[in-house]
Design an enzyme around this catalytic site. Structure first.
Site, PDB file in Angstrom:
ATOM      1  N   THR B  69       0.841  -1.202   0.000  1.00 23.19           N
ATOM      2  CA  THR B  69       0.000   0.000   0.000  1.00 23.19           C
ATOM      3  C   THR B  69       0.875   1.251   0.000  1.00 23.19           C
ATOM      4  O   THR B  69       0.647   2.185  -0.777  1.00 23.19           O
ATOM      5  CB  THR B  69      -0.926  -0.003   1.228  1.00 23.19           C
ATOM      6  OG1 THR B  69      -1.798  -1.127   1.128  1.00 23.19           O
ATOM      7  CG2 THR B  69      -1.752   1.268   1.306  1.00 23.19           C
ATOM      8  N   ASN B 148      -6.202  -9.559  -7.447  1.00 26.43           N
ATOM      9  CA  ASN B 148      -6.242 -10.207  -6.134  1.00 26.43           C
ATOM     10  C   ASN B 148      -7.558 -10.920  -5.866  1.00 26.43           C
ATOM     11  O   ASN B 148      -7.622 -11.805  -5.033  1.00 26.43           O
ATOM     12  CB  ASN B 148      -5.971  -9.191  -5.032  1.00 26.43           C
ATOM     13  CG  ASN B 148      -7.002  -8.081  -4.995  1.00 26.43           C
ATOM     14  OD1 ASN B 148      -7.328  -7.489  -6.019  1.00 26.43           O
ATOM     15  ND2 ASN B 148      -7.538  -7.807  -3.830  1.00 26.43           N
ATOM     16  N   GLN B 176       0.497  -9.959  -6.238  1.00 26.19           N
ATOM     17  CA  GLN B 176       0.057 -11.356  -6.321  1.00 26.19           C
ATOM     18  C   GLN B 176       0.910 -12.178  -7.280  1.00 26.19           C
ATOM     19  O   GLN B 176       0.967 -13.397  -7.166  1.00 26.19           O
ATOM     20  CB  GLN B 176      -1.412 -11.417  -6.768  1.00 26.19           C
ATOM     21  CG  GLN B 176      -2.397 -10.706  -5.833  1.00 26.19           C
ATOM     22  CD  GLN B 176      -2.687 -11.484  -4.554  1.00 26.19           C
ATOM     23  OE1 GLN B 176      -2.351 -12.658  -4.428  1.00 26.19           O
ATOM     24  NE2 GLN B 176      -3.306 -10.817  -3.589  1.00 26.19           N
ATOM     25  N   GLY B 193       5.786  -8.560   1.282  1.00 28.04           N
ATOM     26  CA  GLY B 193       6.324  -9.793   1.843  1.00 28.04           C
ATOM     27  C   GLY B 193       5.279 -10.864   2.123  1.00 28.04           C
ATOM     28  O   GLY B 193       5.486 -12.042   1.833  1.00 28.04           O
ATOM     29  N   HIS B 194       4.152 -10.457   2.685  1.00 29.07           N
ATOM     30  CA  HIS B 194       3.261 -11.466   3.259  1.00 29.07           C
ATOM     31  C   HIS B 194       2.435 -12.243   2.241  1.00 29.07           C
ATOM     32  O   HIS B 194       1.727 -13.176   2.615  1.00 29.07           O
ATOM     33  CB  HIS B 194       2.377 -10.853   4.349  1.00 29.07           C
ATOM     34  CG  HIS B 194       1.257  -9.995   3.857  1.00 29.07           C
ATOM     35  ND1 HIS B 194      -0.037 -10.438   3.822  1.00 29.07           N
ATOM     36  CD2 HIS B 194       1.225  -8.730   3.412  1.00 29.07           C
ATOM     37  CE1 HIS B 194      -0.818  -9.472   3.371  1.00 29.07           C
ATOM     38  NE2 HIS B 194      -0.076  -8.419   3.119  1.00 29.07           N
ATOM     39  N   THR B 230      13.225   4.182  10.278  1.00 31.62           N
ATOM     40  CA  THR B 230      14.239   3.156  10.492  1.00 31.62           C
ATOM     41  C   THR B 230      13.758   1.838   9.896  1.00 31.62           C
ATOM     42  O   THR B 230      12.636   1.424  10.129  1.00 31.62           O
ATOM     43  CB  THR B 230      14.491   2.990  12.004  1.00 31.62           C
ATOM     44  OG1 THR B 230      14.857   4.266  12.538  1.00 31.62           O
ATOM     45  CG2 THR B 230      15.596   1.988  12.273  1.00 31.62           C
ATOM     46  N   CYS B 312      -9.475  -6.921   2.798  1.00 31.85           N
ATOM     47  CA  CYS B 312      -9.647  -5.534   3.221  1.00 31.85           C
ATOM     48  C   CYS B 312     -11.116  -5.144   3.170  1.00 31.85           C
ATOM     49  O   CYS B 312     -11.613  -4.413   4.002  1.00 31.85           O
ATOM     50  CB  CYS B 312      -8.860  -4.586   2.327  1.00 31.85           C
ATOM     51  SG  CYS B 312      -7.368  -5.296   1.650  1.00 31.85           S
TER      52      CYS B 312
END
Lengths: 348, 368
Positions: B69, B148, B176, B193-194, B230, B312
């Protein structure tokens, strides 16, 4: 090579064991917290539990919007505030100052304390940090909040360095915090908001104020880190006093010695030795310290924080930050003091 | 619980969890100049290299973000701000993720004109319409590689040619498709990543060399000043290993998905598939039956994690904008289910889930 003595806890502090364990628990519940199925609802329950614990341990009864860190919390607060103009102390972090025009910055005195104007512009949002990340100077936020509110303005407090060490300024309207400065994971922070109506909405997650799949394991680590006991802070205050005295005795100078300062941060000038030289010598000798904030280390520009306090570029170019944490030991402080003397006298 | 919701998120791979545990011990700030900081920076840079290698695009630069996002927001806002004044259109598809659609629509307040291209019943953009709409007035074309919700694969090669003819930069939401399909030749690519068995809380934006974007947020100047904050060596390391694994296992994973897909088509023979069958990532099966109340079915089939659309939007009760875009009426969309499967789904799980889903549909007395 021996393990370096880590005296840069204000840049980031090691993950606490409780935070590590909490994240491992979170990794096992990897479903998307927005999914309505059982696995998703389980992840959601863990996320909301973490949010509730974060609020509870901080004593905050407003909203908690989880973000990727303090930078995002600051951007959310200052960028989406419905308030009029934004003003900020001249010694704020860059993440804040970039939202504020140079002529809207509030001066600080030689001790780093923000000087509010006689009349605070009504309807404005005033950003003042709780603790300066370079000097450790603590702002009297409860007093400032009262004057800001009397003037009809709002207070945003960047509490990245103070959260988990000092009580939060409960009178603030919005507060930014970061997990990795208090023993939690890097990658999560929060914006605490008294009233969501202060912000323009946007995003499908976090009560409509942020978009992006929630990183629940990080939230669990954040909560666990906040709940960890802080008995070590008393010891560290003694070590910092020892550092102050030792460095002064060796011919150094303490930045803002008379100001109220967070016990975990000390900022010291070594006359005649540029900070970059000190940094390299300390690193070679196995001590991790920093010249200003980690974000700006590597750049050679003079510290804007010290400049705002009236320091010359030459003098501020000789200042290093030493910051302590939960695992700092007195022997490490003594070893650092010995090294400080060696560097100062050119013996190393 | 049988997990058939791979488009919402995927299980953390054991190798990824191990890499994250190792990186947790490297506690420095990657921006710190001292040795401990440099050790943390090494985790971040190794992960960056692994991601660029997995993308097969070492020619550009990759910045880490908190997720796709944020990467999409940086790319869309950035491309709009960098566009010359005569390019005030932002082109995208009606079936994009909300992270793109909402961001493009928000640009209206900054003087941009969103151009939302329709998709056909198969979920694919009509190339003639695209060609007519993408011209020298466009600041950006934002297109998803794999949808998606319905898994369809857009004809990116042709769209890229059309955009290139008018010098329009292209952003690809490859969330995706990353690690599964070949990387499109876009100017900007957003990944996370997920969705590839990595951690939540980290994503990335790859940018073609020479492309410079202004930041959305300000702070410590990390990631070439484009994305402050960071970086977490732990999250970056996990993402890097997840990407490396995806590439190493690509053939095996795709063969496994194909086997499951073939079986799923037979198991759900009585259902209609939403979106194209061939131009599709076969780890997604979006199905419908006339008259079915899919939300009710979901609560009947408690042992199976499936979804009605994107995670979502789940629970909002809003009909899916993607199913609407492919021409389904609200009543038809209410009868749609999304099944997603992949690396860790077994044939046995798929068969059990299909039996439970078909049984629940039959209990609703819905005609096949």
């Amino acid at each position: 090579m021996t393990t370096p003595v880590y005296l840069d806890h204000a840049a980031t502090t090691p993950l606490l064991p409780a935070a590590r364990a909490a994240m491992l628990e979170g990794f096992a519940a990897w479903a998307n917290p927005s999914s309505p199925h059982r696995a998703g609802r389980h992840a959601r329950a863990l996320l909301e539990d973490a949010r509730g614990r974060i609020a509870r341990v901080l004593g905050w009864d407003g909203h908690v919007i989880l973000t990727a860190g303090a930078s995002e919390a600051i951007a959310l607060s200052l960028g989406r505030s419905k308030a009029g103009e934004v003003r900020a102390g001249a010694s704020e972090h860059d993440a804040v100052l970039r939202h504020v025009a140079p002529d809207k910055r509030l001066p600080v005195d030689a001790g780093g304390a923000v000087i509010l104007p006689e009349t605070v512009p009504a309807g404005s949002l005033i950003a003042i940090q709780q603790v300066n990340s370079e000097t450790g100077v603590i702002q009297p936020l409860d007093d400032l909040a009262a004057r800001i509110h009397t003037g009809g303005a709002l207070l945003f407090a960047d509490c990245s360095q103070g959260a988990g060490k000092l009580a939060l300024p409960m009178a603030a309207d919005m507060i930014a915090i970061s997990a990795h400065k208090l023993g939690g994971p890097i990658g999560i922070g929060a914006l605490l908001v008294r009233d969501l109506a202060l912000l323009r909405a946007g995003g499908g997650q976090e009560q409509g104020y942020r978009a992006g799949t929630e990183a629940m394991p990080l939230a669990l680590g954040f909560a666990a880190a906040l709940e960890a006991e802080r008995g070590w802070l008393g010891d560290v205050a003694d070590w910092r006093a020892r550092l102050d005295a030792g460095i002064v005795a060796a011919g150094g100078e303490v930045v803002a010695p008379a100001a109220p300062r967070l016990p975990t941060i000390g900022s010291y000038r070594m006359p005649g030795v540029p900070a970059q030289v000190q940094l390299i010598r300390f690193d070679m000798a196995g001590f991790a310290v920093s010249a200003g904030s980690a974000c700006s280390s590597g750049s050679l520009r003079a510290s804007p924080v010290l400049a705002a306090m009236g320091w010359s570029d030459a003098a501020s170019g000789e200042v290093l930050r030493v910051s302590l944490g939960h695992d700092t030991r007195r022997e490490e402080i003594d070893a650092f003091l010995a090294q400080w003397q060696a560097v100062a006298t050119g013996k190393q | 619980m049988i997990y058939l919701d791979y488009q919402a998120t995927t299980a953390l791979a054991p190798d990824v969890a191990d890499a994250m545990k190792t990186a947790m011990a490297h506690y420095g700030n990657p921006n710190s100049a001292h040795r401990i900081g440099r050790m943390a920076a090494a985790d971040v840079e190794l992960a960056r290299d692994r991601l660029c290698a997995a993308l097969g695009r070492p020619d550009g630069r990759l910045i880490f973000t908190s997720g796709a996002t944020e990467a999409l927001n940086i790319a869309i806002h950035g491309a709009a701000r960098m566009a010359p004044p005569d390019r005030r259109r932002v082109v995208t598809l009606a079936s994009e993720h909300h992270a793109v659609l909402d961001t493009v629509m928000a640009l209206r307040h900054e003087g941009f004109e969103p151009v939302i291209l329709p998709v056909g019943a198969d979920g694919l953009v009509d190339l003639d319409i695209a060609e007519a709409a993408i011209d020298g007035r466009a600041a950006l074309l934002a297109v998803m590689q794999v949808n998606n919700e319905i898994g369809v694969i857009q004809p990116l090669d042709r769209l890229l040619e059309i955009a290139r003819d008018s010098d329009v930069p292209v952003l690809c939401d490859a969330v995706q498709g990353f690690g599964r399909l070949a990387t499109p030749d876009a100017d900007m690519i957003a990944i996370t990543g997920h969705k590839i068995h990595g951690p939540k809380g980290v994503g990335a934006l790859w940018m073609r060399a020479g492309l410079d974007l202004p930041p959305l947020m300000f702070g410590g100047g990390q990631e070439s000043g484009i994305r402050p904050g960071t970086l977490s060596p732990m999250l970056c390391a996990g993402f890097g290993v997840a990407a490396q694994l995806a590439v190493e296992r690509r053939e095996a994973d795709m063969a496994h998905v194909e086997m499951l897909w073939e079986r799923a088509l037979a198991l759900f023979a009585g259902w209609r598939v939403n979106g194209a069958l061939a131009a599709r990532y076969h780890g997604n099966l979006n199905l419908r039956r006339p008259g079915l109340d899919a939300a009710r079915l979901m609560s009947q089939v408690r042992g199976v994690a499936l979804s009605l659309g994107s995670a979502c939007a789940s629970g909002t009760g809003r009909p899916s904008h993607v199913l609407k875009a492919i021409g389904l009426a609200d009543a038809e969309a209410r009868g749609a289910l999304r099944l997603g499967f992949g690396r860790y789904t077994t044939l046995d799980e798929l068969e059990k889930a299909a039996a439970l889903i078909n049984e629940a549909a039959a209990m609703q007395k819905v005609a096949a």
